[in-house]
Design a protein around this motif. Sequence first.
Motif, PDB file in Angstrom:
ATOM      1  N   SER A  87     -17.801   3.360  -1.849  1.00  0.00           N
ATOM      2  CA  SER A  87     -16.730   3.026  -2.795  1.00  0.00           C
ATOM      3  C   SER A  87     -17.248   2.111  -3.889  1.00  0.00           C
ATOM      4  CB  SER A  87     -15.599   2.295  -2.058  1.00  0.00           C
ATOM      5  OG  SER A  87     -15.031   3.126  -1.090  1.00  0.00           O
ATOM      6  N   ILE A 135      -9.518  -1.810   1.097  1.00  0.00           N
ATOM      7  CA  ILE A 135      -9.384  -3.109   0.419  1.00  0.00           C
ATOM      8  C   ILE A 135      -8.278  -3.915   1.110  1.00  0.00           C
ATOM      9  CG2 ILE A 135      -8.761  -4.235  -1.767  1.00  0.00           C
ATOM     10  CD1 ILE A 135      -9.873  -1.664  -3.166  1.00  0.00           C
ATOM     11  N   VAL A 136      -7.177  -3.248   1.450  1.00  0.00           N
ATOM     12  CA  VAL A 136      -6.075  -3.919   2.155  1.00  0.00           C
ATOM     13  C   VAL A 136      -6.566  -4.423   3.522  1.00  0.00           C
ATOM     14  CG1 VAL A 136      -3.761  -3.616   3.129  1.00  0.00           C
ATOM     15  CG2 VAL A 136      -4.373  -2.459   0.997  1.00  0.00           C
ATOM     16  N   TYR A 186      -7.299  -1.190 -11.427  1.00  0.00           N
ATOM     17  CA  TYR A 186      -8.618  -0.980 -10.843  1.00  0.00           C
ATOM     18  C   TYR A 186      -8.688   0.448 -10.309  1.00  0.00           C
ATOM     19  CZ  TYR A 186     -10.602  -5.668 -10.856  1.00  0.00           C
ATOM     20  OH  TYR A 186     -11.153  -6.851 -11.249  1.00  0.00           O
ATOM     21  N   SER A 195     -16.214   1.169   3.516  1.00  0.00           N
ATOM     22  CA  SER A 195     -16.928   2.028   2.577  1.00  0.00           C
ATOM     23  C   SER A 195     -17.513   1.257   1.386  1.00  0.00           C
ATOM     24  CB  SER A 195     -15.975   3.114   2.058  1.00  0.00           C
ATOM     25  OG  SER A 195     -14.794   2.523   1.539  1.00  0.00           O
ATOM     26  N   PHE A 196     -17.368  -0.054   1.357  1.00  0.00           N
ATOM     27  CA  PHE A 196     -17.911  -0.859   0.246  1.00  0.00           C
ATOM     28  C   PHE A 196     -19.315  -1.336   0.581  1.00  0.00           C
ATOM     29  CE2 PHE A 196     -14.489  -0.929  -2.768  1.00  0.00           C
ATOM     30  CZ  PHE A 196     -13.396  -0.564  -1.998  1.00  0.00           C
ATOM     31  N   ASP A 246       0.832  -1.212   0.000  1.00  0.00           N
ATOM     32  CA  ASP A 246       0.000   0.000   0.000  1.00  0.00           C
ATOM     33  C   ASP A 246       0.864   1.258   0.000  1.00  0.00           C
ATOM     34  OD1 ASP A 246      -2.958   0.959   1.961  1.00  0.00           O
ATOM     35  OD2 ASP A 246      -1.940   1.933   0.279  1.00  0.00           O
ATOM     36  N   ILE A 297      -4.085  -0.604  -7.842  1.00  0.00           N
ATOM     37  CA  ILE A 297      -5.333  -0.070  -7.316  1.00  0.00           C
ATOM     38  C   ILE A 297      -5.127   1.408  -7.127  1.00  0.00           C
ATOM     39  CG2 ILE A 297      -6.929  -0.129  -5.355  1.00  0.00           C
ATOM     40  CD1 ILE A 297      -5.966  -3.071  -4.934  1.00  0.00           C
ATOM     41  N   GLY A 309     -11.178   4.631  -0.743  1.00  0.00           N
ATOM     42  CA  GLY A 309     -11.411   3.274  -0.279  1.00  0.00           C
ATOM     43  C   GLY A 309     -10.308   2.283  -0.618  1.00  0.00           C
ATOM     44  N   LYS A 310      -9.158   2.728  -1.092  1.00  0.00           N
ATOM     45  CA  LYS A 310      -8.069   1.821  -1.493  1.00  0.00           C
ATOM     46  C   LYS A 310      -7.523   1.032  -0.296  1.00  0.00           C
ATOM     47  CE  LYS A 310      -5.461   5.148  -3.114  1.00  0.00           C
ATOM     48  NZ  LYS A 310      -6.365   6.310  -2.821  1.00  0.00           N
ATOM     49  N   SER A 311      -7.203   1.705   0.786  1.00  0.00           N
ATOM     50  CA  SER A 311      -6.641   1.011   1.944  1.00  0.00           C
ATOM     51  C   SER A 311      -7.694   0.169   2.647  1.00  0.00           C
ATOM     52  CB  SER A 311      -6.029   2.018   2.917  1.00  0.00           C
ATOM     53  OG  SER A 311      -4.965   2.685   2.309  1.00  0.00           O
ATOM     54  N   VAL A 313      -8.613  -7.604   3.091  1.00  0.00           N
ATOM     55  CA  VAL A 313      -7.802  -8.815   2.876  1.00  0.00           C
ATOM     56  C   VAL A 313      -7.241  -9.297   4.219  1.00  0.00           C
ATOM     57  CG1 VAL A 313      -5.679  -9.672   1.821  1.00  0.00           C
ATOM     58  CG2 VAL A 313      -7.242  -8.279   0.476  1.00  0.00           C
TER      59      VAL A 313
END
Lengths: 152, 152, 168, 168
Positions: B143, D40-41, B133, D13-14, B89, D29, D36-38, D44
Amino acid sequence: TRERFSKAFEEINAKFGEVFPRLFQGGRAALRLVDEENLLESGIGIFVQLPGKKSLPLGSLSGGEKALTAISLIFSIFLVKPSPFCLLDEVDAPLDDANVDRFNALVREMSHRYQYLLVTHNKRTMELADVLYGITMEKHGISRTVSVKLNA
Amino acid sequence: TRERFSKAFEEINAKFGEVFPRLFQGGRAALRLVDEENLLESGIGIFVQLPGKKSLPLGSLSGGEKALTAISLIFSIFLVKPSPFCLLDEVDAPLDDANVDRFNALVREMSHRYQYLLVTHNKRTMELADVLYGITMEKHGISRTVSVKLNA
Amino acid sequence: MKLKKLELIGFKSFYDKTTFDFSAGVTAIVGPNGCGKSNIVDAVRWVLGEHAPSYLRSKVLEDVIFAGSDAAGPLGMAEVTLTFANDNGNAPPGYESYAEIAITRRTFRDGESEFSINKVPCRLKDIAELFLDTGAGARGYAIVAQGKIGEIVEARPDEMRMIIEEAA
Amino acid sequence: MKLKKLELIGFKSFYDKTTFDFSAGVTAIVGPNGCGKSNIVDAVRWVLGEHAPSYLRSKVLEDVIFAGSDAAGPLGMAEVTLTFANDNGNAPPGYESYAEIAITRRTFRDGESEFSINKVPCRLKDIAELFLDTGAGARGYAIVAQGKIGEIVEARPDEMRMIIEEAA
Ligand SMILES: Nc1ncnc2c1ncn2[C@@H]1O[C@H](COP(=O)(O)OP(=O)(O)OP(=O)(O)O)[C@@H](O)[C@H]1O
Ligand SMILES: Nc1ncnc2c1ncn2[C@@H]1O[C@H](COP(=O)(O)OP(=O)(O)OP(=O)(O)O)[C@@H](O)[C@H]1O
Ligand SMILES: [Mg+2]
Ligand SMILES: [Mg+2]
């Protein structure tokens, strides 16, 4: 000192309420006394609401949102009690291009009254500068300054 | 488990000694047992020497040097014991353009055998991707994914 | 007070005497990873009185002296001078009549530090008092170290109180 | 094992069901700050068994459930499924004959979490065992959270030992 503190607190809070929505294009921000009764000793909490989002604990802000919130607060304090200069080391690193531009616009505006020293890798921020110092280590392990030309 | 540990330690140390100079274009890196006598319990220290510089404590490495050293170590471990995927990240945020390019070249090479998921704001890193993406919050606070076209 | 000049010699990676002239507006400091940009920020905090090695990314205070490299051997001294122009009137008490205020800090391998204001020896306390309540002290709100921008938002309520009190 | 698909619904946030199909090579990504990228991390790490709220930028575990926004009210459940293709042979013990391994975690406002592997309910322990010694566990060396890349270099010798042992 009671008057001095509460005057500074009110003024910083008011500025925070202006600078934050400007950088985030909306939303609200405030400083709150944790214990309203005890002005002289109470701790101070930060409350923010991002545009379109629910107010969540500061911990769930994203990396860029945290940086921009911190910048709003530091600049608000600066507007109430300016210090001789402001030195920021790569604070623009977590920001996306749109937020870098908004940060730069605010720095540009404040730089008419205050001095800013910005360490950055971001080309958009470099373009903002009145003076650019390049640092190089051509001789192994020894830092020197060089003059930098921004390519148009 | 004594043999397994010492085999893994030797292999990771050897890879670290290869990956680090490649990313830094020189210099040396090694893992050392703090207590050589006690293989089964000894802690492990990291030693690096940057090209042209004296070997200094890791704490005085710069932000970008620390990130690149950490990337060298993680990738070295990965080469010895690959896991199903690698998820990073914004690890490229502190890197200058030259180091981003070297990082990307290494990822590109390793991606023939391993899967990489990279969160990034850096356009150079985006160009590296096989699949892109985009995440958006057009609906306030929600999101969604969008397909992203990289402008040429 | 306005920042006018910064001079470093023997401080971290700045082996040779190096001078930065500051003017009004925005000065950007740029360069590749590891070239010495954050060492400049450390130099400013150090000359303003920073005394904890951990705030200077060091183990001991002597780590701020040039430790040597392939190009030159280690030095025995580090010196930094920060000069302010006293043009817009809000000079620290006692310094109204000076056109400039130059703060100098020098340290040797034995760990001793010498401070001076306009070449007159003084104590660390005198320097700290110059910037009291202006935010420009070694740990004031006006200097943000690399990677620490998010910390102000994570401050505990009592810590935030101290920050606001500094500005009062 | 290869990562094949990630499905989120109600996680942070999804709000809507969102699917990511992964192929070999590099998946990037991207998106603006706060999109909302982090998250997703975090999803996981959560589905792989992360149980400490602080590792998920949360105060309590329920903070992972969509808390509401201007566009929609809060939800009561969060669910994440991570699917691996079992194509190149190093399947976890006991799963050699499966073409795919789908790990699911679901949680409700009361804090209870349900895990399943290929829709068969299981315990957190079973999921952790799947990835033992592969580095891809919730806190393994193969997942680096935002801003934490420098930490591995600052690890104490005993912590570094644990990292190397995981790879042994
Ligand atoms: N006492 C010292 N003597 C010599 N060199 C030193 C000393 N202390 C630190 N350095 C060197 O300074 C370098 C770090 O510089 P600095 O942190 O300023 O880099 P930077 O320009 O900020 O880089 P980045 O963009 O990665 O943040 C290290 O590589 C280290 O070798
Ligand atoms: N339980 C939740 N319900 C709804 N929204 C949430 C929840 N938890 C976090 N969020 C939202 O997710 C946002 C943060 O997202 P995230 O950290 O993934 O951003 P990011 O894309 O990584 O941004 P950056 O580029 O700044 O790092 C916050 O603004 C927060 O409002
Ligand atoms: Mg730096
Ligand atoms: Mg993020």
